[in-house]
Write an enzyme that holds these catalytic residues in place. Structure first.
Site, mmCIF file in Angstrom:
data_model
loop_
_atom_site.group_PDB
_atom_site.id
_atom_site.type_symbol
_atom_site.label_atom_id
_atom_site.label_comp_id
_atom_site.label_asym_id
_atom_site.label_seq_id
_atom_site.Cartn_x
_atom_site.Cartn_y
_atom_site.Cartn_z
ATOM 1 N N ASP A 84 21.420 -41.757 -10.375
ATOM 2 C CA ASP A 84 20.310 -41.232 -10.817
ATOM 3 C C ASP A 84 19.887 -39.504 -11.427
ATOM 4 O O ASP A 84 20.883 -38.828 -11.347
ATOM 5 C CB ASP A 84 19.267 -40.568 -9.187
ATOM 6 C CG ASP A 84 17.530 -40.151 -9.937
ATOM 7 O OD1 ASP A 84 17.253 -40.242 -10.495
ATOM 8 O OD2 ASP A 84 16.843 -39.866 -8.949
ATOM 9 N N ASP A 106 20.800 -39.870 -18.576
ATOM 10 C CA ASP A 106 19.346 -38.625 -19.107
ATOM 11 C C ASP A 106 19.699 -37.687 -19.913
ATOM 12 O O ASP A 106 19.988 -36.399 -19.588
ATOM 13 C CB ASP A 106 18.948 -37.932 -17.510
ATOM 14 C CG ASP A 106 17.444 -37.124 -17.849
ATOM 15 O OD1 ASP A 106 17.073 -36.582 -19.040
ATOM 16 O OD2 ASP A 106 17.013 -36.448 -16.892
ATOM 17 N N GLU A 136 15.399 -41.978 -20.938
ATOM 18 C CA GLU A 136 14.752 -41.032 -20.412
ATOM 19 C C GLU A 136 13.960 -41.041 -21.028
ATOM 20 O O GLU A 136 14.903 -40.316 -22.957
ATOM 21 C CB GLU A 136 14.719 -39.786 -19.217
ATOM 22 C CG GLU A 136 13.508 -39.338 -19.001
ATOM 23 C CD GLU A 136 13.420 -38.407 -18.347
ATOM 24 O OE1 GLU A 136 13.891 -38.268 -17.181
ATOM 25 O OE2 GLU A 136 12.825 -36.794 -17.936
ATOM 26 N N GLY A 180 9.089 -32.626 -7.442
ATOM 27 C CA GLY A 180 8.803 -32.283 -6.502
ATOM 28 C C GLY A 180 7.394 -32.237 -5.945
ATOM 29 O O GLY A 180 7.049 -32.798 -6.358
ATOM 30 N N HIS A 207 9.260 -42.001 -13.023
ATOM 31 C CA HIS A 207 9.487 -40.983 -11.701
ATOM 32 C C HIS A 207 8.738 -39.266 -11.076
ATOM 33 O O HIS A 207 7.559 -39.269 -11.572
ATOM 34 C CB HIS A 207 10.554 -39.885 -13.188
ATOM 35 C CG HIS A 207 12.508 -39.976 -13.049
ATOM 36 N ND1 HIS A 207 13.413 -39.714 -12.535
ATOM 37 C CD2 HIS A 207 12.303 -41.589 -13.829
ATOM 38 C CE1 HIS A 207 14.442 -40.840 -12.575
ATOM 39 N NE2 HIS A 207 14.062 -41.638 -13.473
ATOM 40 N N GLY A 209 7.749 -39.742 -8.140
ATOM 41 C CA GLY A 209 6.822 -41.209 -7.558
ATOM 42 C C GLY A 209 5.546 -39.717 -5.869
ATOM 43 O O GLY A 209 4.922 -40.336 -5.586
ATOM 44 N N THR A 232 11.682 -36.501 -2.458
ATOM 45 C CA THR A 232 10.422 -35.135 -2.216
ATOM 46 C C THR A 232 9.524 -35.306 -0.625
ATOM 47 O O THR A 232 9.998 -35.211 0.418
ATOM 48 C CB THR A 232 9.592 -34.467 -3.148
ATOM 49 O OG1 THR A 232 10.459 -33.961 -3.891
ATOM 50 C CG2 THR A 232 9.380 -33.292 -1.562
HETATM 51 P P1 13P Z 1 10.404 -36.313 -6.743
HETATM 52 O O1 13P Z 1 10.842 -35.324 -6.256
HETATM 53 O O2 13P Z 1 8.732 -36.614 -6.498
HETATM 54 O O3 13P Z 1 10.415 -37.264 -4.830
HETATM 55 O O4 13P Z 1 10.698 -37.383 -7.340
HETATM 56 C C1 13P Z 1 11.699 -37.791 -7.397
HETATM 57 C C2 13P Z 1 12.866 -38.015 -8.522
HETATM 58 O O5 13P Z 1 12.406 -38.628 -9.297
HETATM 59 C C3 13P Z 1 14.097 -38.704 -8.641
HETATM 60 O O6 13P Z 1 14.992 -39.505 -10.082
#
Ligand code: 13P
Length: 283
Positions: A84, A106, A136, A180, A207, A209, A232
């Site tokens: 990631d 990224d 991205e 976040g 991303h 989500g 998160t």
């Molecule tokens: P969140 O912080 O919204 O869970 O996003 C996680 C994310 O996009 C990891 O690449």
């Protein structure tokens, strides 16, 4: 079964659902996620950030951990092990050489031409090793913001240029989500999402989500989102129950009991997301 993301996301694209990407942080998280996804027969993407890789000991440790759990737990659903936010060509090469089946490069912090150049090199390295590549365009905001900067939304022409010049497999266009916790409701640009999906003809990735209202998630899926990243909300669900457990058990010292006290809350959250994304029964 460990595989790259091609088949699972192409199926999601034509079937109009999304495959969950859950970030892993340790052995227990990996086990909880694999068990719940197996239970619901959902394909799953285990996303690992560079920070989490460092925390867990290194690329090889993560790769072996995931492979061993798949085998010991008799996991039969499709599982992708995905880097990631790979921040450099070198980081992606390390992941690929250590058995990750998919990587995200990224390079969105660089000007478009540089983003394209770095992404192209990663694709060249990944292609003959059967590893899929996500890139991205635009810039997804961070925790400090809580709200997306509209100037950083992906431009349609940048998205099409990046895709046509790099031969990536999946595109993550920044269209209003942030990592976040959100301040207020996210402003996702669905019109642009549809346009980009139509033009690039690739599965799109969302991303940030966590914290997006269910109705907006469903709409995003109908506009071409096939992979949704969640970190998160799993962290919040897990830590809430761990805090409660520690408050109620002030003499407990066995780390297994402490970490496990967040298992049910995490599994509930995983189930909720899988049902919302429509990936249950798709494995
Ligand atoms: P969140 O912080 O919204 O869970 O996003 C996680 C994310 O996009 C990891 O690449």
């Amino acid at each position: 079964m460990l595989e790259n993301m091609k088949d699972m996301l192409n199926k999601a694209d034509s079937g109009k659902y999304a495959v969950p990407h859950f970030n892993i942080n340790n052995l227990e998280w990996t086990r909880f996620i694999l068990e719940e996804c197996q239970e619901l027969k959902s394909p799953v993407i285990l996303g690992v950030s560079e920070g989490a890789i460092k925390y867990m000991g290194g690329y090889k440790t993560v790769s072996n951990l995931v492979r061993s759990l798949i085998s010991d737990l008799n996991i039969t659903i499709p599982v992708a092990l995905h880097l990631d936010h790979g921040s450099s060509y070198e980081s992606c090469v390390k992941a690929i050489d250590n058995g990750f089946t998919s990587v995200m490069i990224d390079a969105s912090k660089y000007p478009l031409e540089e983003n394209i150049n770095i992404t192209k090199q990663v694709v060249l390295y990944a292609k003959d090793k059967n590893v899929t590549v996500e890139a991205e365009v635009g810039a997804v905001g961070g925790e400090e913001d809580g709200v997306a900067n509209e100037l950083a939304y992906a431009k349609v022409e940048d998205a099409t240029k990046l895709v046509s010049e790099t031969n990536i497999d999946f595109l993550a266009p920044a269209l209003g989500s942030v990592h976040g916790i959100y301040k207020g409701e996210p402003k996702l640009d669905f019109e642009r999402m549809i346009k980009i999906h139509e033009l690039v003809k690739l599965p799109l990735v969302l991303h940030g989500g966590s914290g997006i209202p269910d109705e907006l998630i469903k709409k995003a899926i109908s506009c071409g989102i096939c992979k949704i990243n969640i970190n998160t909300e799993l962290q919040i669900a897990w830590s809430k129950d761990v805090r409660k457990y520690l408050a109620e058990n002030n003499v407990v010292y066995d780390p297994r009991k402490v970490i496990k006290s967040g298992e049910m809350a995490m599994k509930e959250m995983i189930k909720e997301k899988i049902i919302l994304f429509g990936s249950n029964g798709k494995a």
